[in-house]
Design an enzyme around this catalytic site. Structure first.
Site, PDB file in Angstrom:
ATOM      1  N   ALA A 275       4.154  16.276  -2.907  1.00 53.82           N
ATOM      2  CA  ALA A 275       4.822  16.952  -1.791  1.00 53.82           C
ATOM      3  C   ALA A 275       6.327  17.028  -1.948  1.00 53.82           C
ATOM      4  CB  ALA A 275       4.478  16.247  -0.481  1.00 53.82           C
TER       5      ALA A 275
ATOM      6  N   ALA B 224       1.051   4.952   0.487  1.00 50.23           N
ATOM      7  CA  ALA B 224       0.317   6.055   1.101  1.00 50.23           C
ATOM      8  C   ALA B 224       0.951   7.366   0.661  1.00 50.23           C
ATOM      9  CB  ALA B 224       0.328   5.923   2.627  1.00 50.23           C
ATOM     10  N   GLY B 225       0.496   7.896  -0.464  1.00 54.28           N
ATOM     11  CA  GLY B 225       1.059   9.113  -1.025  1.00 54.28           C
ATOM     12  C   GLY B 225       0.367  10.363  -0.511  1.00 54.28           C
TER      13      GLY B 225
ATOM     14  N   GLY C 208      -3.210  10.583  -2.473  1.00 59.91           N
ATOM     15  CA  GLY C 208      -4.083   9.420  -2.417  1.00 59.91           C
ATOM     16  C   GLY C 208      -3.338   8.203  -1.912  1.00 59.91           C
TER      17      GLY C 208
ATOM     18  N   ILE D 198      16.280   8.976 -12.948  1.00 58.46           N
ATOM     19  CA  ILE D 198      14.875   9.340 -12.742  1.00 58.46           C
ATOM     20  C   ILE D 198      14.783  10.747 -12.154  1.00 58.46           C
ATOM     21  CG2 ILE D 198      12.839   8.894 -11.311  1.00 58.46           C
ATOM     22  CD1 ILE D 198      12.934   6.947 -13.490  1.00 58.46           C
TER      23      ILE D 198
ATOM     24  N   GLU E  41      12.538   6.317  -1.655  1.00 57.52           N
ATOM     25  CA  GLU E  41      11.509   6.424  -2.687  1.00 57.52           C
ATOM     26  C   GLU E  41      12.152   6.602  -4.062  1.00 57.52           C
ATOM     27  OE1 GLU E  41       7.631   9.237  -3.752  1.00 57.52           O
ATOM     28  OE2 GLU E  41       8.626   9.430  -1.811  1.00 57.52           O
TER      29      GLU E  41
ATOM     30  N   ILE F 122       0.854  -1.189   0.000  1.00 57.65           N
ATOM     31  CA  ILE F 122       0.000   0.000   0.000  1.00 57.65           C
ATOM     32  C   ILE F 122       0.888   1.237   0.000  1.00 57.65           C
ATOM     33  CG2 ILE F 122      -1.741   1.307   1.267  1.00 57.65           C
ATOM     34  CD1 ILE F 122      -2.775  -1.330   2.391  1.00 57.65           C
TER      35      ILE F 122
END
Length: 483
Positions: free
Chosen positions: A226, A76-77, A80, A220, A195, A74
């Protein structure tokens, strides 16, 4: 292994051939019987060979299905929360990943967990729905052998640690009762550099460059809500606080990775609007122009519908800001944001604020909001930065009422931000990081490789976790999958 057989050869004499002796009736029957038996045996052997191949093929498929494993992650950004359900298996001791529809599924719900800062219990609703989605895609008999994790990113990193923990504890309670394999430490807030590393792994796995020469890999640049991430292999000396080392196969990669917290698209826009509002307080009439919002936009019209927690309080800006879209002025304003604190730089290179950034080298993929902005303006994948400037100028200079009519299917929350996004993209990639406008080594993308694998950091986290389940990464013990 396919059985090897020699075909039975039966000699049948021509019908009109003269015989040197007389064939009796009994012998004739024996010959006919021999032919029938021979043909029957031949057909039987051919059928056996065919069935053997079918059984082997079906057995391989059945074997793979029996060995199929599952993992749930999951993400959690800030804007969303998205659940990823992965199916994978091992062949010759090596994991095999398939990110097609058959073995991969995902679902996103809004808003992000960070929006529950004042009501942590509210986070349980979306997480419960995401868990149910995962359960529908994993056989019930595999629940206890399938791990589930939650990784929160920049939106949660912006909250105070006690608030983070309150929200995380609510999610842990849901995950403990999910029926999946779970440990409390598997629900946490990951660092921005992690990340970035995960995104880098996803991209290079998709492109087939993992396990090859480090300098042949692809970097990248990712613009989230955020934070923004820059991750690539550099030939320069990188201070240890900005480098990460990972191993894939027999190759080690020392990677520059940094997350610029508060420099994501939504966070930067909020920061800019607040600066403009503060400057308005010092003017005679208390109003200042906002060059990053199309003319005619009313600030409090849609704020209540915004999924982003960063813009939900936009109504506070009414009366102090006047929308006056101008690409060049917006570009200057956003570049000023990116330069703040640069006077405190202690390194040779500080592209954004006082953060060390080596010169970018090699090829790059621009993802997340960089991709969505370029896609919205329908830019070419090569040399797209040079096209973005005239597209941004036209868009920023247009009236809001006309933009709504021109893009009737685009959510107004996003439509309102494309002027800012266009200018901010140029300010960050060209003005700050130094990427030439005509540089074709940087392309925007949401998927990569022949299999069009989604460029989502969560896939990289999953890949690294399966490939190195017991290794130590960045001082944190990786979890054991339990197989």
């Amino acid at each position: 292994m396919t059985p090897e057989t020699d075909a039975l050869k039966v000699q049948i004499l021509p019908k009109h051939q003269s015989l040197p002796y007389t064939v009796t009736k009994a012998k004739s029957k024996s010959l006919i019987l021999l032919v029938v038996v021979s043909v029957t045996i031949t057909l039987g052997l051919l059928l056996y060979v065919f069935n053997s191949n079918s059984v082997i093929s079906s057995g391989s498929l059945l074997s793979r299905r029996c060995k199929l494993r599952y993992s749930v992650l999951i993400d959690a950004g800030s804007s969303g929360t998205r659940v990823h359900v992965f199916g994978y298996w091992f062949e010759s001791g090596k994991p095999v990943f398939d990110f097609g529809e058959k073995h991969y599924a995902n679902l996103k719900l809004t808003p992000g967990l960070s929006s529950y800062a004042d009501n942590p219990e509210g986070a349980s609703v979306s997480v419960t729905k995401l868990v149910e989605f995962a359960k529908q895609r994993i056989p019930k008999r595999m629940f206890r052998r399938s791990d589930i994790r939650l990784m929160a990113t920049a939106g949660m990193r912006l909250l105070e640690v006690p608030v983070q923990e309150q929200i995380l504890e609510v999610t842990r309670r849901v995950l403990r009762s999910s029926g999946f394999m779970f440990r409390d430490e598997w629900a946490n807030v990951i660092s921005g550099s992690d990340e970035g590393i995960y995104s880098w792994i996803t991209a290079n796995y998709a492109l087939g460059s993992l396990g090859t020469d480090p300098l042949e890999t692809t970097g990248i640049v990712e613009l989230g809500g955020a934070s923004a991430q820059v991750t690539f292999v550099s030939s320069e000396h990188v201070p240890p606080e900005y480098s990460r080392t990972i191993a894939y196969g027999n190759i080690s990669y020392t990677i520059y990775s940094h997350s610029f917290l508060d420099y994501g698209k939504d966070a930067a826009l909020k920061k800019l609007l607040e600066k403009l509002q503060n400057s308005a307080n010092s003017t005679v009439d208390g109003v200042v122009e906002d060059p990053c919002t199309p003319k005619g936009y009313i600030y409090d019209t849609n704020s209540k519908n915004y999924s982003s927690g960063f813009l939900a309080d936009e109504s506070k800006l009414k009366g102090s800001l006047q929308a006056a879209g101008n690409f060049s002025k917006c570009r200057s304003a956003t570049f000023a944001l990116l330069k703040e604190g640069k006077e405190n730089c202690l390194y040779e290179h500080c592209s954004i604020g006082s953060t060390f950034t080596p010169d970018l080298q090699g090829s790059f993929l621009a993802t997340a909001s960089f991709y969505y902005t370029a896609k919205f303006f329908e830019l070419e994948e090569k040399g797209w930065l040079s096209e973005l400037i005239p597209a941004g100028k036209r868009y920023c200079g247009e009236e809001w009422s006309k933009l709504i009519l021109e893009y009737p299917t685009t959510d107004e929350e996003y439509l309102r931000g494309y002027c800012f996004s266009a200018a901010y993209t140029i300010s960050m990639l060209h003005d700050s990081l130094g990427i030439a406008l005509d540089d074709e080594s940087i392309t925007y993308a949401s998927k990569a490789g022949e299999k069009h694998i989604p460029l989502d950091w969560a896939l990289g986290a999953f890949i690294l976790d399966v490939v190195t389940p017991n290794s130590d990464y960045n001082g944190k013990s990786r979890k054991y999958l339990g197989f």
